[in-house]
Design an enzyme around this catalytic site. Sequence first.
Site, mmCIF file in Angstrom:
data_model
loop_
_atom_site.group_PDB
_atom_site.id
_atom_site.type_symbol
_atom_site.label_atom_id
_atom_site.label_comp_id
_atom_site.label_asym_id
_atom_site.label_seq_id
_atom_site.Cartn_x
_atom_site.Cartn_y
_atom_site.Cartn_z
ATOM 1 C CG HIS A 106 -3.268 4.979 -2.691
ATOM 2 N ND1 HIS A 106 -2.603 6.050 -3.247
ATOM 3 C CD2 HIS A 106 -2.431 3.919 -2.841
ATOM 4 C CE1 HIS A 106 -1.423 5.653 -3.704
ATOM 5 N NE2 HIS A 106 -1.304 4.354 -3.457
ATOM 6 C CG HIS A 157 -1.712 0.056 -6.389
ATOM 7 N ND1 HIS A 157 -1.513 0.836 -7.508
ATOM 8 C CD2 HIS A 157 -1.205 0.769 -5.346
ATOM 9 C CE1 HIS A 157 -0.906 1.967 -7.156
ATOM 10 N NE2 HIS A 157 -0.721 1.942 -5.852
ATOM 11 C CG HIS A 173 1.661 6.536 -6.812
ATOM 12 N ND1 HIS A 173 0.467 6.398 -7.461
ATOM 13 C CD2 HIS A 173 1.762 5.467 -5.979
ATOM 14 C CE1 HIS A 173 -0.140 5.289 -7.048
ATOM 15 N NE2 HIS A 173 0.627 4.706 -6.140
ATOM 16 C CD GLU A 215 5.164 5.218 0.036
ATOM 17 O OE1 GLU A 215 4.709 4.582 1.012
ATOM 18 O OE2 GLU A 215 5.082 4.808 -1.139
ATOM 19 C CG ASP A 260 0.133 1.517 -1.397
ATOM 20 O OD1 ASP A 260 -0.171 1.514 -2.598
ATOM 21 O OD2 ASP A 260 1.257 1.882 -0.996
ATOM 22 C CG ASP A 261 0.201 -2.365 -3.285
ATOM 23 O OD1 ASP A 261 -0.416 -2.754 -4.291
ATOM 24 O OD2 ASP A 261 0.898 -1.339 -3.266
#
Length: 344
Positions: free
Chosen positions: A14, A16, A198, A201, A279-280
């Site tokens: 995961h 991006h 997704h 969350e 994630d980011d």
Amino acid sequence: MPRDLDALPKAHLHLHFTGSMSIASLQHLAELAGIGLHDSLVDAEGLLVPPGQRGWYRFQRLYEMARQVVCSEQAMRYIVAQAARDDAAEGSRRLELQVDPSSYAPHVGGLAPALEIILDEARRATDATGVQVAIVVAASRVRHPLDARTIARLAARHAGENGVIAFGLSNNERAGVTADWEPAFRIARNAGLPGVPHGGELLGPRHLRQVVEHLNPSRIGHGVRSAEEPRLLDELVAAGIALEVCPASNVHLGVYREAGDVPLRTLIDAGATVALGADDPLLFLSRLTDQYRLARDDLGLGDHELAELARSSIRASLASEEDKARWLSEVDDWLREPEPSDAG
């Protein structure tokens, strides 16, 4: 002294595309593009939204600002190559990098060239780093579902071991009606691409049920809110749907007040297949190993439990069974190493 978490073999499922950058990478690409950066992107303070407040729009605004520097083939290739190098430094054996090519298509002549550039650089990065870099193509919830069908058809044309390996759906979970993206996922599935949307969350169990019902996922990006409904969690476990859990993201977006509140142990105890992801990192300033460190320091997981999380990430990956077996053996080797001594 605990074992070195950077040395723990793991898979990263995961991450991006633009969000994979470091601040230094962002500054480098901004300089190449001649674009100034807002202080909030380079102040070395991760985005942090107080619990109970809607932080998604602040996050998305910063992400869009960062994406402006990704305006050339050179920049796109740089991001893929750097993501692979970063993962290699953290013990990752496989990186499944998620990208929406429509965000970069205007700079390189269209959707197909954008995806082809990314796939080509993924192959180069694999050879250069030893990390298997695979590409997940994702549609966006904030665009029309018909756009998602176009993206799905593009992904389908490039499906295969050395091409696109899965189809996702990202961006604001509150946007749109989940069922409207079902045709796009059907197109991808008919081409042999697993669904990795997704969900779970920002929104809770009801939304997760819609994702499962309409998008038939093999994995769910996040899915952490399934802990709020034991019956749903049991159903996900029984269906073999893995969860890509990103603890730092959950805290920075205000889903949980602090790291100790992330229900990782609840998911593990229920038998869920959990793969930790960053994630980011650009906005949360937290990379892959940091997620394992958080699990150790804030959630109390020991080395054997952390090794099992690494195994889960490998099993949930879309790598070949032969590669998975080799990496799982390397996790066993990590555990067999004696714990470092505190003695100097």
